[in-house]
Structures are given as C-alpha cells and as structure tokens.
Scaffold this motif. Structure first.
Motif, PDB file in Angstrom:
ATOM      1  N   TRP A  74      26.453  44.131  21.436  1.00 22.76           N
ATOM      2  CA  TRP A  74      26.604  44.496  20.032  1.00 22.76           C
ATOM      3  C   TRP A  74      25.708  45.680  19.710  1.00 22.76           C
ATOM      4  CZ3 TRP A  74      23.104  44.563  15.845  1.00 22.76           C
ATOM      5  CH2 TRP A  74      23.696  44.828  14.598  1.00 22.76           C
ATOM      6  N   LYS A 111      26.259  49.379  13.346  1.00 21.21           N
ATOM      7  CA  LYS A 111      27.212  50.422  12.952  1.00 21.21           C
ATOM      8  C   LYS A 111      26.444  51.621  12.418  1.00 21.21           C
ATOM      9  CE  LYS A 111      28.096  48.831   8.249  1.00 21.21           C
ATOM     10  NZ  LYS A 111      27.300  47.699   7.811  1.00 21.21           N
ATOM     11  N   LEU A 158      29.221  55.170   8.536  1.00 16.83           N
ATOM     12  CA  LEU A 158      30.536  54.612   8.867  1.00 16.83           C
ATOM     13  C   LEU A 158      31.403  54.425   7.625  1.00 16.83           C
ATOM     14  CD1 LEU A 158      32.366  53.627  11.146  1.00 16.83           C
ATOM     15  CD2 LEU A 158      31.469  51.328  10.803  1.00 16.83           C
ATOM     16  N   LEU A 164      35.186  55.936   7.038  1.00 16.26           N
ATOM     17  CA  LEU A 164      36.356  55.064   6.922  1.00 16.26           C
ATOM     18  C   LEU A 164      37.005  55.117   5.549  1.00 16.26           C
ATOM     19  CD1 LEU A 164      35.081  51.855   8.770  1.00 16.26           C
ATOM     20  CD2 LEU A 164      36.369  53.789   9.695  1.00 16.26           C
ATOM     21  N   TYR A 180      32.215  49.083  17.168  1.00 17.26           N
ATOM     22  CA  TYR A 180      31.305  48.319  16.300  1.00 17.26           C
ATOM     23  C   TYR A 180      31.846  46.932  16.000  1.00 17.26           C
ATOM     24  CZ  TYR A 180      29.697  53.033  16.299  1.00 17.26           C
ATOM     25  OH  TYR A 180      29.285  54.275  16.735  1.00 17.26           O
ATOM     26  N   THR A 237      32.045  42.613  16.692  1.00 14.80           N
ATOM     27  CA  THR A 237      31.069  41.558  16.378  1.00 14.80           C
ATOM     28  C   THR A 237      30.069  41.315  17.497  1.00 14.80           C
ATOM     29  OG1 THR A 237      32.959  40.522  15.275  1.00 14.80           O
ATOM     30  CG2 THR A 237      30.925  39.278  15.319  1.00 14.80           C
ATOM     31  N   TRP A 271      26.373  32.031  17.354  1.00 19.87           N
ATOM     32  CA  TRP A 271      27.406  31.194  16.748  1.00 19.87           C
ATOM     33  C   TRP A 271      28.445  30.743  17.789  1.00 19.87           C
ATOM     34  CZ3 TRP A 271      26.248  36.155  14.695  1.00 19.87           C
ATOM     35  CH2 TRP A 271      25.261  36.115  13.702  1.00 19.87           C
ATOM     36  N   SER A 331      37.201  40.457  16.203  1.00 22.82           N
ATOM     37  CA  SER A 331      36.158  40.323  15.183  1.00 22.82           C
ATOM     38  C   SER A 331      36.405  39.123  14.276  1.00 22.82           C
ATOM     39  CB  SER A 331      36.144  41.570  14.297  1.00 22.82           C
ATOM     40  OG  SER A 331      35.929  42.718  15.078  1.00 22.82           O
ATOM     41  N   ARG A 344      28.899  38.943   8.311  1.00 27.60           N
ATOM     42  CA  ARG A 344      28.031  39.650   9.261  1.00 27.60           C
ATOM     43  C   ARG A 344      28.186  41.173   9.117  1.00 27.60           C
ATOM     44  NH1 ARG A 344      30.321  35.282  12.685  1.00 27.60           N
ATOM     45  NH2 ARG A 344      28.986  33.555  12.154  1.00 27.60           N
ATOM     46  N   ASP A 345      27.358  41.866   9.848  1.00 31.23           N
ATOM     47  CA  ASP A 345      27.254  43.305   9.637  1.00 31.23           C
ATOM     48  C   ASP A 345      27.861  44.052  10.815  1.00 31.23           C
ATOM     49  OD1 ASP A 345      26.577  45.488   8.179  1.00 31.23           O
ATOM     50  OD2 ASP A 345      24.551  45.644   8.984  1.00 31.23           O
ATOM     51  N   HIS A 346      29.140  44.374  10.705  1.00 31.77           N
ATOM     52  CA  HIS A 346      29.815  45.062  11.803  1.00 31.77           C
ATOM     53  C   HIS A 346      30.963  45.897  11.257  1.00 31.77           C
ATOM     54  CE1 HIS A 346      32.907  41.734  11.889  1.00 31.77           C
ATOM     55  NE2 HIS A 346      31.889  41.078  11.386  1.00 31.77           N
ATOM     56  N   GLY A 347      31.588  46.655  12.146  1.00 29.37           N
ATOM     57  CA  GLY A 347      32.573  47.644  11.717  1.00 29.37           C
ATOM     58  C   GLY A 347      33.766  47.079  10.971  1.00 29.37           C
ATOM     59  N   GLU A 374      33.375  46.834   7.336  1.00 31.92           N
ATOM     60  CA  GLU A 374      33.471  48.137   6.662  1.00 31.92           C
ATOM     61  C   GLU A 374      34.928  48.571   6.500  1.00 31.92           C
ATOM     62  OE1 GLU A 374      31.185  49.778   5.087  1.00 31.92           O
ATOM     63  OE2 GLU A 374      29.723  48.270   5.697  1.00 31.92           O
ATOM     64  N   VAL A 375      35.759  48.216   7.471  1.00 33.86           N
ATOM     65  CA  VAL A 375      37.183  48.560   7.357  1.00 33.86           C
ATOM     66  C   VAL A 375      37.805  47.793   6.188  1.00 33.86           C
ATOM     67  CG1 VAL A 375      39.433  48.471   8.505  1.00 33.86           C
ATOM     68  CG2 VAL A 375      37.403  49.105   9.810  1.00 33.86           C
ATOM     69  N   GLY A 421      20.410  43.450  11.557  1.00 35.67           N
ATOM     70  CA  GLY A 421      21.143  43.001  12.733  1.00 35.67           C
ATOM     71  C   GLY A 421      22.480  42.416  12.329  1.00 35.67           C
ATOM     72  N   LEU A 422      23.135  41.793  13.301  1.00 33.74           N
ATOM     73  CA  LEU A 422      24.474  41.257  13.092  1.00 33.74           C
ATOM     74  C   LEU A 422      24.515  40.213  11.979  1.00 33.74           C
ATOM     75  CD1 LEU A 422      27.379  41.203  14.029  1.00 33.74           C
ATOM     76  CD2 LEU A 422      26.702  39.762  15.941  1.00 33.74           C
ATOM     77  N   GLY A 423      23.401  39.496  11.796  1.00 30.70           N
ATOM     78  CA  GLY A 423      23.358  38.468  10.743  1.00 30.70           C
ATOM     79  C   GLY A 423      23.088  39.033   9.360  1.00 30.70           C
TER      80      GLY A 423
END
Lengths: 412, 412
Positions: free
Chosen positions: A20, A23, A27, A31, A56, A58, A68, B89, B94-97, B100-101, B318-320
C-alpha cells in the motif's frame, strides 16, 4: 484496451512488490470531473485509470497485507468482470443466462452450507444487506406477512440476542428495520468467547416475562476481532426448543466449512440455522462486493419480499418469463451480475484449492500463536480459534511503541 | 485473457446483429457447479464465459431493445471494471484512491443535481437502496437520532405521500423500514398525470387531524409506465410551507437534467428536494448495478448512518485515516468500487455527449408519438412527457393480436 489489460495483469503479477502507498496530495485535483463537458476519449481516460488510480488501491492485494479481513482478489475475476460489463445484465429477474449463473452459484453455496433442500439464497453486496434480509424474514415468520402492510408499530417489542463482540451490522440492520438498537440483548460469553447458553436462557426468560418477543438469536461464525466461533449446535438446540429464529452471522467464518479439521467443525450446527449471511469478498477472495443471504424456507423467503410492479407481470415465455426472479427474494429490482465472478472462480479454481488455502491460513495463524507463546516479548491476547491472532508486547522496551493495531478490543 | 477481451469487444461491435435469444434448454446443466472440487483452469472457464454465458444476455445491448428502462452499457466500462477487479478496493472507507474517485464522481453528481453545497451523496446498487437511505434520513430528521436506539414502535404513525403510479420501491422501502405499506397515502393526479397539489393538501390535513405525522412527500421524475414528471417545484413549495421532507424518486428522470429544453425543465424544483434517488444503469448506460442517494444536509446524512465498530476506529494517517468513510453514509461496511465505471464514463465520453444522447432519445419518443397520431390503426394511451410512448391498436384487425406489452397499466 489491450494495453490496459496488460497493465492489470502486470500489476497482479507484481503484487508482491506493491505494498500500500499513500495517495498523492493532488489526486483529488487530478480526478476532478468539474470540467467534464467534453470527454477526453477512451484512450486518455484508460491511461489515467492505469496511472492515477490503479496504484492507490487498498493494499489488500499484497500478500503481506494483514489489515482487517480484506480478500486479496483473483486474476480470473478480471475476465469475469469484463464479461459481466459486456453483457450488462440486470439480474433482478427475467429469463436469461445471468439468472442461470446465479442459480448455479447459489445451488453450490447452499450445498456447502448443508441447509435443507427447501432453502433458498440470494447474492447481496455483503453481509450488511444479507442481515437485513435474514432478520426481515424472521420478522415475517414471527408476525405473519401482514406486517408488510401494517408495519411493526402496533406489534410487541422484540429482542434479538447477540453475544458480546457481535458485529455492528446487526445493530445497523435493526436500526434500519425500525426496531432500534435497544432491541439488542447482549448475552455473556463463556471462557472460550462463545455465547453462554445459560445466560441466553436467562435473557430470553427475562424478556418473555416483560412481554418482549424473542425474535432471533444471532450466532457468530468467525468474529471480526478474535476469529472465534459460537457453539452453533448448542444455539440451534436452544432455538429449536424455544422456537426462536436462528441467524448465523458468518460473514467471514462461513468458509471454514471448506477447511480441514479441526477448523471445519467450528461451523457444526450452522446448517440448522433459519438464515445465514456470508461474504465472498473476504476469505474467498472474490473481488468486492459480494455476499449472500441463505434462508431455510424458500416459500417464506419469497413471501417476505415478492412485490412485482405491474410492468414486471409474469409472462409465460420469452425474456419476461422464467421461474426465478431475484427481485422476489430481496429488496432490489435492478441487480448487477455479481454471480459471474463467483461462478468463474469456483469453476476455474475448484473448491479443493479454496479449501487448501483456507486451511493453510488457519495453520499460519496457529503457527503465529506458537511463535508468540515462545517469545519473551509477546503475549497472546486471546486463544486462537481460526484465522485471527491477537497479541501484544507484554515485556521489554517495545511497549513504548504502542500502535493502533494493538488497541483492538476483545470481543468476549 | 486477451482472447476473451477480443470476444467482449467483438460482441459490442456486433451488438446490432445480436438481438436477445432464449437460453438453451441444457444451460443449467452446463453451468452446474455440483462437481467443482477440481477446477477446470482459467483458460477453460474463460472459454465457457464466452461460449455458454455471454450470448444469453438480457438483450438490452441491442440498439432496438425497447423492453423496460435498461441501459445499453458502454465499451469504456469494460476497462473500468477490469481495473476495479484488479484493485479489489473496499470502498467502505479508509484513505485510498478509490475513495477519491467516488468523491469526485459524487461532487460531479451533486453539481448536476443543483443541490446546495451542504449536500452529500453516496453510490448504491440502485434506487431501491437509495430510497431506504433517503427515507431513513427523513425519519431521523423528523424524530431525532434517538430513533436509531429506541426504534419507531413508540413513535406516532407516519404517512408518506405518493401519487398514483409511483414506483413499487417506495412501498418496499417502507416495508423494510417497519412502517408497512399502510403508511402510503396515494394522492390523485391532475390531467397531466402529475401529483395534484390540492389533493395533497387535503391528504396531509386529513392525516394530521388523525394524528399521523406526514413524514415525506415523494415526487416522481420519470414514471416507469408513462415517463411523466410531477411538478417538482410545486411539491417543493408545499413541502417548504408545511416542513415536510421532499424526496424525489428520479431513478430514470434525474438525467433529464442533462437534456436540452423542453425536457430539462421537467426537473425544475428537484434541486430543492431533501433527498433524491437515481440510477446510473438506466439512461446513463453505466453497467448494472449503480445508483445514488443524495441528501441535502451532510451532517444529517452522517448522523443518520455513522456507526463504526471498534476495529475501524479513526486513525490520524495511513490507510486507516481519511475524512470520508462511506460506511458513515449508508448501510454497508464493505462496498464495491462502482464509482470507477461512472467516473470513467464521464471522463472519457463527457457530459455533452450524454446530454445529446438523452435529448435525442426524447426526440425519438416524440417522433414516435407523432407517427402514432398520424396512424389510422394506433392511438396514444397517454401524452408523451419524456422517453416513454405508450400506444395501442385501436382500430383494425391487429386488435386480435394483443400482446402483454400492450397491457401496461397507466399510472395516472
């Protein structure tokens, strides 16, 4: 399009080198669709998928991602999703190939569950939706289908029994259904983090004395914080004796049915449930989203949800025909073709390989527990049941470096 | 995999020569997963996708398919679904692309809706789910968020106002929510098949006199049987005056917002709604399934649904981390990446092209109505509003050949 497929396949092959990553700060700007009057064309937009979006993800596609209970995905699903997008089928009903794929998938699923031949099932986005379906069927069995017309407001209050550590989707389902989380009666656990049947009996007696109707007991198969399983057979015995609906939240743990012993036996008794919810996008690695609801009685299932608008009147033949319309078994009229990715995975990989992978995952977790027990630094937080190993730094300096991962609450 | 993609693309190119065809009698046998212990491998299973499954689609990919309101699908979505399957995904949070999409897609959607800047939205499987979300937010605004805990059973009865011909998803949502279909108060329509505001006023007064709380008025934008639109501005005025939640069922008709006049004006007033539900898989041709719920007040939306289990505790980075977790805005914790197919379509094709296609579709329907009116044989069943033209054989021998298509009920 072929170039994009090469990039997808390359990404899957390189998964091991692609952990991971955060991003980029810009971004959101990249987008933005604010100036989308003119399209950029498919070539440029597909390039952007590969460059700005795909990197980017998960993180769950990396083999060392232990965050998780995310599944990792499957390469063959890329083909399935491609075909599903090409077919663009509405799986709410009608007589076409996609319905047959879902039927075959659900027949297989019900076979794995061990439920009786009278059972039926439907694919959902996941266990959250499947729980609403299961508990709605419980409500209708308890109060009769007239509840669909007259609602719950004039009916007695109900209670739903869960053990400490039950997943929040149960509460969310009860909120959505109008019962509210006050309907939840939390039952104590025994020393193995299982629902304590004596405490359950006390709870039911207490509610009955105060006029609350025990609507359902929720057994957990694979709790999210500790991987523990209730003694489903004992709960089934209890529910049979008191004629209470038995729902199993098997979001993760359903698939222990495919594992070797001793893990397979964790699911004993699940086949006696009135309803089961499970996810394919976790231990089965089917891409998000895909879950299922199984209900022991097809007629009850159908009568709980069927409601055809006049423009979907049954026809004898042609596209408007067919004897299995999924809109009669759930809340949605328009439904995507999520069955195809499941069917393709089972067909191509075979259940033996899934069994081996799930068994292996449990073995890894037990090995991890052994290593923790052998360590001078670490302590197990709870005994390991299936695929979750919770531990903490009990001795030494590392205690200073507490990270959020170590703050997971126990579910007993 | 490349061969399969060629077959997908070829199928799309040949769509004109590929009308719906009945599935073979032995398809169920061919698709059975009864002996799935050993997989057949990806090559063979992908071959079977192309040969046994892809040819038996719903028929909506053919340019002359006029059954129901199915979208046709888009070639660029094949690429999007391929990337989504690769990324796998979970869009619950969580914090990922992928988040954002979805954010960019929803910002665009809210821009099209014309709702205020305080509004928020979430993608769903379709309008059926979006309706449950919208009416649940209405319930919480009316009775306070304590209803999540204490439920609706001790609260007053409610009434939801719909006009004759409203879609069955409203009833199904009220059933699921515990209110039952008795909560529906059907309001008469005027001569243009729109909700009659005087009748609405009478209905509300009647319910208030009997102690029922008017929870919401449902405006219809594009009814399924006739394509008619309520006068949304007048309903908005009424709801503002009496402080009643205004929900617009815009499953199909939302996209008239993109059309040229005179069709665009059919949606006037929609931007004043408290909630709107719509589908992308209909007039926008995004592959099944994809809908959305928009709610005028982000705080209310969040407070109606947020409920984080402890293992999803917010982290700072981070991802969380991240400030937009969709599990706080709907019923699902695990969510697929349906935003990507929408984003890719808008980005690559552009809204102007969608506008032209939707406008053209309305023009075709008005042309059809002209041809019907000019015919000695046919009569219009109802005036044409947008993209539905209902007619019947009123004169001559063809009357003998009644088909189910001609039995669609009117919605006024």
């Amino acid at each position: 399009m072929h170039k994009l497929m090469d990039e997808c396949l390359a990404r899957m092959k390189q998964a091991r080198d692609l952990p991971w990553q955060p991003k980029p700060c810009d971004l959101a700007d990249r987008l933005s669709l604010q100036d989308a009057a003119k399209g950029v064309g498919s070539a440029q937009s597909l390039d952007q998928l590969a460059q700005d979006i795909m990197p980017y993800a998960t993180g769950n596609t990396h083999p060392k991602f232990f965050g998780w209970v995310h599944g990792a995905g499957l390469p063959v699903s890329v083909g399935a999703e491609m075909v599903a997008a090409t077919m663009n089928s509405n799986c709410g009903g009608r007589d076409h190939g996609a319905i047959e794929v879902e039927r075959a998938t659900l027949d297989w699923l019900l076979g794995v569950s061990g439920m009786p031949d009278t059972a039926s099932a439907i694919l959902t986005t996941g266990t959250s939706q499947a729980t609403i379906l299961g508990l709605t069927a419980a409500r209708n069995r308890q109060f009769g289908h007239d509840v669909r017309k007259t609602g719950i407001q004039s009916l007695p209050k109900i209670a739903v029994y869960v053990r400490r550590g039950t997943h929040s989707c149960i509460g969310k389902a009860l909120e959505a259904m109008g019962y509210g989380t006050d309907a939840i009666h939390i039952v104590d656990t025994d020393e193995n983090m299982r629902m304590d049947i004596a405490s359950l009996a006390l709870a039911v007696a207490e509610d009955q004395a105060s006029g609350r109707v025990p609507l359902a007991v929720i057994g957990t198969a694979g709790s999210v914080n500790t991987g523990s399983f209730d003694n489903l057979d004992k709960i089934a015995d209890f529910c049979a004796e008191f004629d209470i609906w038995f729902h199993v939240d098997a979001a993760f743990g359903f698939w222990a049915k495919l594992a070797d012993q001793p893990w397979k036996q964790l699911t004993d008794g699940m086949e006696r449930a009135n309803s089961i919810s499970c996810d394919f996008h976790k231990w089965m690695s089917i891409p998000y989203d895909c879950g299922a609801c199984m209900i022991y009685d097809r007629t009850l299932h159908f009568d709980t949800f069927t409601s055809r608008p006049n423009y979907l009147e049954q026809q004898e033949e042609g596209l408007g025909g067919g004897d299995l319309w999924f809109c009669d078994y759930g809340l949605e009229l328009s439904r995507g073709f999520r069955a195809l990715k499941v069917w393709t995975a089972i067909k191509s990989i075979g259940t033996d390989a899934f069994s081996a992978s799930i068994t292996d995952n449990c073995k890894q977790t037990f090995l991890m527990a052994e290593l923790v027990e052998a360590s001078d630094l670490l302590e197990l937080s709870f005994p390991v049941s299936s695929n979750v190993c919770c531990f903490y730094v009990a001795h030494g300096e590392a205690l200073l470096h507490k990270s959020p991962l170590w703050r997971a609450s126990p579910d007993p």
